[in-house]
Design an enzyme around this catalytic site. Structure first.
Site, PDB file in Angstrom:
ATOM      1  N   CYS A   1      42.372  37.253  34.301  1.00 20.63           N
ATOM      2  CA  CYS A   1      41.799  37.871  33.090  1.00 20.63           C
ATOM      3  C   CYS A   1      42.864  38.410  32.143  1.00 20.63           C
ATOM      4  O   CYS A   1      42.535  38.885  31.047  1.00 20.63           O
ATOM      5  CB  CYS A   1      40.843  38.984  33.486  1.00 20.63           C
ATOM      6  SG  CYS A   1      39.569  38.431  34.649  1.00 20.63           S
TER       7      CYS A   1
ATOM      8  N   HIS B   1      40.721  47.307  28.425  1.00 20.69           N
ATOM      9  CA  HIS B   1      40.240  46.203  29.256  1.00 20.69           C
ATOM     10  C   HIS B   1      38.827  46.505  29.742  1.00 20.69           C
ATOM     11  O   HIS B   1      38.004  45.589  29.828  1.00 20.69           O
ATOM     12  CB  HIS B   1      41.180  46.001  30.438  1.00 20.69           C
ATOM     13  CG  HIS B   1      40.782  44.905  31.360  1.00 20.69           C
ATOM     14  ND1 HIS B   1      40.760  43.574  30.971  1.00 20.69           N
ATOM     15  CD2 HIS B   1      40.358  44.920  32.654  1.00 20.69           C
ATOM     16  CE1 HIS B   1      40.361  42.822  31.992  1.00 20.69           C
ATOM     17  NE2 HIS B   1      40.114  43.614  33.013  1.00 20.69           N
TER      18      HIS B   1
ATOM     19  N   GLU C   1      41.865  52.957  34.332  1.00 19.60           N
ATOM     20  CA  GLU C   1      42.509  52.636  33.060  1.00 19.60           C
ATOM     21  C   GLU C   1      42.459  53.832  32.123  1.00 19.60           C
ATOM     22  O   GLU C   1      43.460  54.157  31.464  1.00 19.60           O
ATOM     23  CB  GLU C   1      41.843  51.431  32.398  1.00 19.60           C
ATOM     24  CG  GLU C   1      42.511  51.038  31.088  1.00 19.60           C
ATOM     25  CD  GLU C   1      41.808  49.903  30.366  1.00 19.60           C
ATOM     26  OE1 GLU C   1      42.383  49.396  29.376  1.00 19.60           O
ATOM     27  OE2 GLU C   1      40.691  49.530  30.782  1.00 19.60           O
TER      28      GLU C   1
ATOM     29  N   PHE D   1      42.842  39.623  38.258  1.00 18.78           N
ATOM     30  CA  PHE D   1      42.941  39.492  39.707  1.00 18.78           C
ATOM     31  C   PHE D   1      44.391  39.191  40.094  1.00 18.78           C
ATOM     32  O   PHE D   1      45.096  38.466  39.401  1.00 18.78           O
ATOM     33  CB  PHE D   1      42.039  38.353  40.197  1.00 18.78           C
ATOM     34  CG  PHE D   1      40.578  38.728  40.331  1.00 18.78           C
ATOM     35  CD1 PHE D   1      40.128  40.008  40.053  1.00 18.78           C
ATOM     36  CD2 PHE D   1      39.647  37.784  40.758  1.00 18.78           C
ATOM     37  CE1 PHE D   1      38.782  40.346  40.186  1.00 18.78           C
ATOM     38  CE2 PHE D   1      38.304  38.106  40.895  1.00 18.78           C
ATOM     39  CZ  PHE D   1      37.874  39.392  40.612  1.00 18.78           C
TER      40      PHE D   1
END
Length: 542
Positions: free
Chosen positions: A293, A433, A444, A529
């Site tokens: 991603c 994100h 985050e 990932f």
């Protein structure tokens, strides 16, 4: 600089040391001369003297050493019974002198070459430092619009592109919703020959890239007059042609003869960039990067670096993915990563909300046209924003889970700031994100507060509340969103943020309505990932 004496010469001298006690002190003097000689050569080299000057001094020093040793041997009559020892010592000294002179001359030539190369490298670095990178074009294919203006206006209005999946029968899946693109046409953008055979990820990519060229004012005339050896393509994909691969796997169940000959070429993640480069005739670096991603950001930063280094003047970059098919949906269901809020699709993706239950799979493409500043100005391009820099890091922790302390994310942001020379206080907008997962959203947010929490103007939002998670395309679409925020002075809302997690500051997170913001520097995060972290920075062009 080492001086190596032949072992045989040592043997001769050591033999004579045994014959007379005075030889020891004389030999010690000779060894001291050797040290003086070595230091003489090193110091002269450091002071920039030429090899010719040093070697003249070298000859004088060695001859003095030879004369001293000969006087010593003659006065003590050590070699009178056998002149061959004197000849032998003379021979070894002369061979040593010739050998050393040759080695030293070669070394001096090499050093001169290194100095010249160092000067060239410094000049090249200075030249590259002057190569600024700007954004001159944008292209998107998303669930809420295939034009940057339409796409961003829908984001500002809080329009959700998440709905029930219609592309295949998913009634037996626990998740039956996605950010699926319902209407899309390749007409005028992709050749019928490619459109008939290619995977959706490639069709989205080519379309978004050509729209970025169109948005950047790159007409057919300009295309024909570009230096195509200085134009490249770096658009990645997390999964590539997964539908093409899936279809060929089904064909294999019948017979290998049923497999499409384009099955392998159109499955690879680089196939879209390759086709684009072929159609445009662009010969600068053209490839893809696949980092789950985080793919788009990796491609954007790498493309910018190609421009900074002088490999290219213009680069198409970003990401594209389309995996809303049984194997794609099923794979994420198996990871227990997806939301199961099937009865309320438009409320399923809710970053930072306490009721979030996983992310929503999306599809599409986001592509930027990056250009060297002077090149853009020469052709009269409209400059949307300036690319300041970015960074990559790895969590080195887990395949799917983020580091529990957010170390990799924090390091990535700090490195991005250092690399781009941006002060923390200048970053006042972050396109996060935040995918609507339990662990990732908060970690985050905490990393962002650690880095930017002292900035009272700071605003944070996530496109995923409206379009879902576009996997490898997420960073490309976010970059367009960040640039549009810079251009318009508006930041889009976080829809579905009804019950914020405890400890989250709603003065930092954008609420349910768009907000005014004079963006100084925008940061866009993408994580993937495998612990892949990436951050890129944009600012208004000045």
């Amino acid at each position: 600089m080492a001086i190596i004496y032949n072992s045989s010469l040592y043997s001769v001298m050591f033999y004579h040391d045994k014959q007379t006690s005075s030889s020891s002190s004389s030999f010690s003097k000779f060894l001291r001369r050797k040290t003086v000689l070595r230091n003489y050569c090193i110091n002269n080299n450091r002071h920039g003297n030429t090899s010719e000057d040093i070697l003249k001094g070298f000859d004088t020093t060695v001859k003095t050493s030879m004369n001293s040793s000969n006087k010593y041997y003659t006065s003590n009559k050590i070699l009178s019974s056998s002149s061959r020892y004197s000849s032998l010592s003379q021979l070894y000294l002369k061979n040593f002198v010739n050998s050393y002179k040759q080695r030293f001359t070669h070394r001096q030539v090499a050093l001169n070459g290194v100095k010249a190369t160092t000067v060239q490298v410094k000049k090249e670095r200075e030249r590259k430092r002057e190569r600024r990178v700007v954004v001159t074009g944008m292209g998107v294919v998303t669930p809420i619009g295939h034009d940057p203006e339409i796409f961003y206006n829908n984001l500002l209005q809080g329009v959700s592109g998440i709905s029930e999946i219609e592309g295949f029968d998913c009634s037996h899946f626990p998740t039956r919703i996605a950010g699926e693109i319902k209407s899309f046409s390749t007409e005028g953008w992709v050749s019928p020959r490619i459109a008939k055979r290619a995977d959706k990820f490639m069709l989205y990519m080519i379309t978004a890239a050509k729209k970025a060229l169109d948005n950047g004012g790159v007409s057919e005339y300009i295309l024909d007059h570009l230096d195509k050896t200085k134009c490249g393509v770096l658009i990645g994909s997390a999964m590539g042609g997964i539908k093409v691969f899936y279809d060929n796997l089904e064909a294999l169940r019948k017979s290998y003869k049923k497999i499409n000959p384009f099955g392998v070429p159109f499955t690879t993640t680089n196939s879209g960039s390759a086709i684009l480069a072929m159609e445009l005739g662009w010969m600068a670096p053209s490839y893809s990067i696949s980092t789950a991603c985080a793919t788009s950001n990796f491609c954007i930063l790498s493309a910018a670096n190609h421009i900074i280094k002088g490999d290219a003047n213009m680069m198409l970059c970003g990401g594209s993915d389309s995996m809303i098919i049984p194997i794609g949906l099923g794979g994420f269901v198996a990871c227990n990563a997806l939301s199961k809020r099937n009865n309320e699709p438009n409320k399923a993706s809710r970053p930072w909300d306490t009721d979030r239950d996983g992310f929503v799979l999306g599809e599409g493409a986001g592509v930027l046209l990056l250009e060297e500043l002077e090149h853009a100005k020469t052709r009269g391009a409209t400059i949307h924003a300036e690319f300041l820099g970015g960074s990559f890091t790895s969590d080195a922790y887990h395949v799917t889970e983020p580091h529990p302390e957010g170390k990799g994310v924090t390091l990535c942001i700090e490195k991005a700031l250092a690399q781009s020379g941006v002060a923390r206080g200048d970053v006042n907008y972050i396109c996060a994100h935040a995918t609507s997962t339990k662990a990732g959203d908060v970690l985050e947010y905490q990393a962002l507060i650690r880095c930017f929490g002292q900035n009272p103007e700071l605003k944070v939002n996530s496109t995923k509340s409206m379009i879902g998670h576009l996997i490898g395309a997420a960073g490309g679409v976010q970059a367009v969103s960040a640039i549009q925020a810079i251009r318009t002075g508006w930041v889009h809302p976080n829809i579905n943020l009804e019950n914020p997690e405890e400890g989250l500051d709603m003065n930092v997170l954008v609420g349910s309505k768009k907000e005014r913001l004079d963006v100084k520097v925008a940061l866009s995060n993408s994580f993937g990932f495998g612990g892949q972290n990436s951050s890129v920075l944009f600012s208004p062009y000045k």
